[in-house]
Design an enzyme around this catalytic site. Structure first.
Site, short mmCIF file in Angstrom:
data_model
loop_
_atom_site.label_atom_id
_atom_site.label_comp_id
_atom_site.label_asym_id
_atom_site.label_seq_id
_atom_site.Cartn_x
_atom_site.Cartn_y
_atom_site.Cartn_z
N TRP A 264 0.81 -1.22 0.00
CA TRP A 264 0.00 0.00 0.00
C TRP A 264 0.84 1.28 0.00
CZ3 TRP A 264 -0.37 -4.24 3.15
CH2 TRP A 264 -1.46 -5.09 2.93
N ASP A 265 2.16 1.17 -0.16
CA ASP A 265 3.04 2.34 -0.08
C ASP A 265 2.94 2.97 1.30
OD1 ASP A 265 4.88 4.26 -0.80
OD2 ASP A 265 3.42 5.55 -1.80
N MET A 266 2.90 2.16 2.33
CA MET A 266 2.85 2.65 3.71
C MET A 266 4.27 2.73 4.28
SD MET A 266 -0.15 3.53 4.46
CE MET A 266 -1.75 3.42 3.67
N LYS B 249 2.01 6.41 8.45
CA LYS B 249 0.96 6.80 7.52
C LYS B 249 -0.39 6.23 7.92
CE LYS B 249 3.65 7.40 3.22
NZ LYS B 249 3.79 6.94 1.83
N ASN C 105 -2.00 6.68 0.86
CA ASN C 105 -0.55 6.79 1.02
C ASN C 105 -0.08 8.22 1.23
OD1 ASN C 105 -0.86 7.72 -1.66
ND2 ASN C 105 1.14 6.90 -2.24
#
Length: 793
Positions: free
Chosen positions: A474-476, A502, A595
């Site tokens: 998740w682009d965390m 995030k 994100n």
């Protein structure tokens, strides 16, 4: 007038009927379909001059009111968008002109039922203005727990700011206390300077001022988006020197920014008492041991590190290659614009330690996320820690291109912290690119992605790691500088590290070993994927201290009117959504928090005396869609972090964008931006209030405090005042730390998406300084301002 009114009702009825039918087919609310059919019946009755038409419209308004209260309660913002357009139509319908068939002719059905119900709806909606169900009301305990806290640098004068977060502890806290809740309202502009570095037509979308200046002696040091370094007089803002590395333009860069410089000064040798005696004898002078006794380090956008003389801005010629270090050495891939450092390097233990940003989702084979330590004077590589090869920290030979780091390994693009007494450096870690495709990752990369890792300052070896997302899809990334603070707990004074994420979780750990101070648990996560080779972690961690928002419902969909709210509901039902950590998918998945992050690089500010935190939780949903590569023909690719990115070398691209209505407003109900405070010893949230107005977001400059998104960080002072300017309205504010009350609110000439700092000028006056230059991805007004404020005399 009658024809126009009829056309409006017919148009609204058709739109709601057709869209409502689509929504119902997606298992959404039936209300819009039924409303559309009823409005079409009303329009037919009005056309035929039927008395029941006005009564039917009034009845629909009452049903609309009941349904709205059932869905969202007595809360102005969601009620206003549901009721606003129908109320306006009802008021128009109440006029004689809207019901008259011809001039002087039959007026038609009575207008008072529509008038009375419209006014009733308006009154009910207005009654919801004082209510803000998302807010937490309370106050912080302001008792001083530790009167003499560790601030990260025992030699740091109270009036200086020597590192990005003031010291390598990253607290964003100054002990200065001249500004208090009682006098903050008298702050006024002392001086302003323009850097001259302005946004250019050829710049990438995210060209951004995010800099927090340093203050050493009576000089301020800062950098600009195009990698200029500047020194300013701290009293007047006058430019003392300016350095332009000529980093050039590169359209493949995802970010054109510089968050700050780093500073190092040679220790001043102790002076023997007898050396102070007055003598007339000639003194032999010896050349300095190094080219610069004090130096600032500038990371430039072309992947270089410059060592500059703090006095003159000239290169320190004993560092690397005449003062310039090429950070692309030993990289496995060197695509132009794919690697650069947006954050200041960490200076600790006689080393300058450099990490870097790697473009998200442009290519499977990208530069390495390696973290490297260089001698602060010579630039010699001392160790390198590559998360893709974590056990081998002996330095590679920069002169041997055959020796390379691991491609695309997780990087640390944000700001690091250090505790020299413990001999540890703390790095917030990102993910391996591609973010949404997990099949390319090695076990080592899985272990260190989306975590905080503690590295031995002397050797670069891992001392401990604590992961915040397992198998991140998740682009965390861990986006924020970790904050070091000593907490007084039941078991005694504990050296802690505080890491905002995030996801909204704030992790409080023992910085000696990474163990949880506040409880950390795990819970089941959504499962299932629709592409081969992808897997999803069955469980994910969360912290006891969390600003995580509730899961979204269809009823939470928003918009400027009933129509685009319905369209947002249709989007919501079309997307895959099972709460936090819904996996990305071919159909498109709703990612919430998105994100953009509840917290991002602005981190939080921590008061080490009171042992509390202040931050800006932000709430924006995003949509993540996997796109098969055969569907990419003729589509625009790789225009920034958001949008459609190719993932060259993978079978799927990813389209990542905010979850917005057709009118360009967030599809989720506000507030989208807040300020909040919490007690770090107990994990209790003291308060959380909406922050920022829509003055700079709407066609009419009305300062309605809706709670708008923002990016940037806060500042805390010993006087109990917090400063923040990160919201997307162009305002700079001071808050009472105890209550969250706004003490001072001033307009600024450009977006203030940077973290402010504070210092003493040569007259001993406390100054508060903000760089305001706008932010590309949030669309705030560009500029090149440095603004300094002080109390009115």
């Amino acid at each position: 007038m009658r024809v126009l009114t009829l056309c409006l009702i017919v148009l609204l009825g058709l739109t709601l009927a057709l869209g409502g039918g689509w929504l119902l087919a997606l298992h959404g609310s039936a209300f819009y379909l039924l409303s559309g059919v009823l409005l079409l019946a009303v329009s037919w009755g009005l056309w035929k001059h039927r008395r029941w038409a006005s009564w039917l419209y009034a009845a629909w308004l009452l049903v609309l009111l009941g349904w709205s209260l059932w869905e969202v309660g007595l809360y102005w913002w969601p009620l206003a968008t549901r009721l606003g357009l129908p109320v306006l139509i009802g008021l128009v319908l109440a006029t004689r002109a809207a019901r008259r068939s011809t001039p002087g002719g039959y007026v038609g059905p009575a207008g008072w039922p529509a008038l009375v119900t419209s006014l009733l709806l308006a009154v009910v909606a207005l009654a919801g203005i004082p209510r803000h169900p998302h807010e937490i009301h309370g106050s912080l305990p302001m008792t001083v727990v530790n009167a003499d806290p560790a601030l990260g640098d025992g030699t740091l004068p109270a009036g200086e700011w020597r590192a990005y977060g003031r010291s390598d502890y990253g607290q964003r806290y100054s002990p200065l206390a001249q500004i208090t809740p009682g006098n903050a309202g008298t702050l006024q502009l002392a001086w302003q300077t323009r850097t001259g570095d302005v946004r250019l037509p050829a710049d990438v979308g995210e060209t951004t001022y995010e800099a927090t200046p340093l203050k050493i002696g009576n000089t301020l040091y800062l950098c600009t988006p195009h990698s200029w370094a500047m020194a300013l007089d701290a009293d007047t803002g006058k430019v003392r020197w300016r350095f332009d590395p000529a980093a050039g333009m590169e359209p493949q860069r995802q970010h054109q920014t510089c968050r700050g410089l780093s500073y190092f000064a040679d220790p001043v040798p102790a002076t023997a008492p007898e050396a102070a005696a007055v003598t007339t004898a000639p003194v032999a002078t010896t050349p300095p041991a190094h080219a610069c006794t004090a130096r600032v380090f500038l990371p430039s956008a072309d992947a270089k590190l410059h060592a500059l003389d703090a006095q003159t801005g000239a290169h320190c010629t004993d560092f690397a290659n005449q003062g310039v270090l090429d950070l692309l050495h030993n990289m496995p891939f060197k695509q132009a614009g794919y690697y650069y450092s947006t954050s200041p390097p960490l200076v600790a233990g006689g080393k300058v330690i450099v990490a870097g940003a790697v473009n998200d989702n442009y290519a499977v084979n990208s530069p390495s996320g390696v973290i490297r330590a260089y001698d602060v004077h010579s630039g010699q590589l001392l160790w390198n820690w590559d998360s893709g090869n974590p056990d081998q920290t002996a330095p590679l030979d920069p002169a041997d291109p055959a020796q390379t780091y691991t491609a695309s390994s997780p990087n640390s693009w944000s700001v690091a912290s250090a505790d020299e007494a413990l001999g540890l450096a703390y790095f917030p870690m990102g993910n391996r690119t591609p973010d949404q495709l997990g099949m390319f990752r090695t076990p080592a990369e899985e272990q260190y992605a989306s975590s905080v890792v503690a590295l031995d300052l002397a050797t670069g070896q891992v001392r401990w790691v604590h992961q915040f997302v397992h198998h991140d899809l998740w682009d965390m990334d861990s986006p924020a500088q970790p904050v070091l603070v000593n907490l007084d707990l039941q078991q005694g004074r504990t050296p802690a590290i505080v890491v905002p994420t995030k996801q909204g979780d704030v992790y409080v750990l023992d910085r000696r070993d990474g163990r949880a101070v506040l409880p950390v648990q795990e819970r089941a996560a959504p499962q299932g994927t629709d592409i081969p080779g992808q897997r999803v972690a069955p469980r994910q961690p969360y912290s006891a201290l969390s600003f995580e928002p509730p899961a979204l419902r269809e009823a939470d969909m928003w918009g400027a009117s009933l129509v685009d709210q319905m369209l947002c509901r249709i989007q919501f039902r079309k997307l895959r959504y099972e709460g936090r950590y819904t996996p990305p998918s071919l159909q498109g998945s709703l990612i919430y928090p998105g994100n953009f992050g509840v917290f991002n690089w602005g981190s939080i500010a921590v008061d080490p005396q009171r042992q509390v935190m202040f931050g800006m939780p932000t709430y924006l949903a995003f949509v993540s869609t996997l796109v098969p590569k055969e569907q990419l023909a003729s589509r625009e690719l790789n225009t920034g972090e958001h949008g459609l990115n190719e993932n060259q070398g993978a079978d799927y691209a990813v389209d990542m964008r905010p979850f917005m209505s057709p009118l360009g407003v967030p599809c989720q109900s506000p507030p989208w931006g807040t300020i909040a405070a919490a007690d770090l010893r107990t994990g209790k949230i003291a308060y959380q209030y909406r922050n920022g107005t829509i003055r700079d977001l709407s066609p009419l400059p009305v300062p309605l405090r809706l709670g708008v998104p923002g990016i940037g960080g806060p500042l805390l002072t010993g006087g109990g005042v917090a400063f923040l300017s990160a919201a997307v309205d162009e305002n700079f504010r001071a808050y009472d730390l105890a209550s969250g009350k706004v003490l001072w609110d001033v307009r600024i000439p450009a977006g203030g998406q940077a973290t402010p700092m504070t210092y003493l000028n040569s007259a001993g006056e406390q100054m508060v300084l903000l760089v305001a230059g706008g932010h590309g991805s949030t669309g705030t007004r560009p500029g090149d301002y440095v603004l300094a404020y002080k109390l009115k005399k």
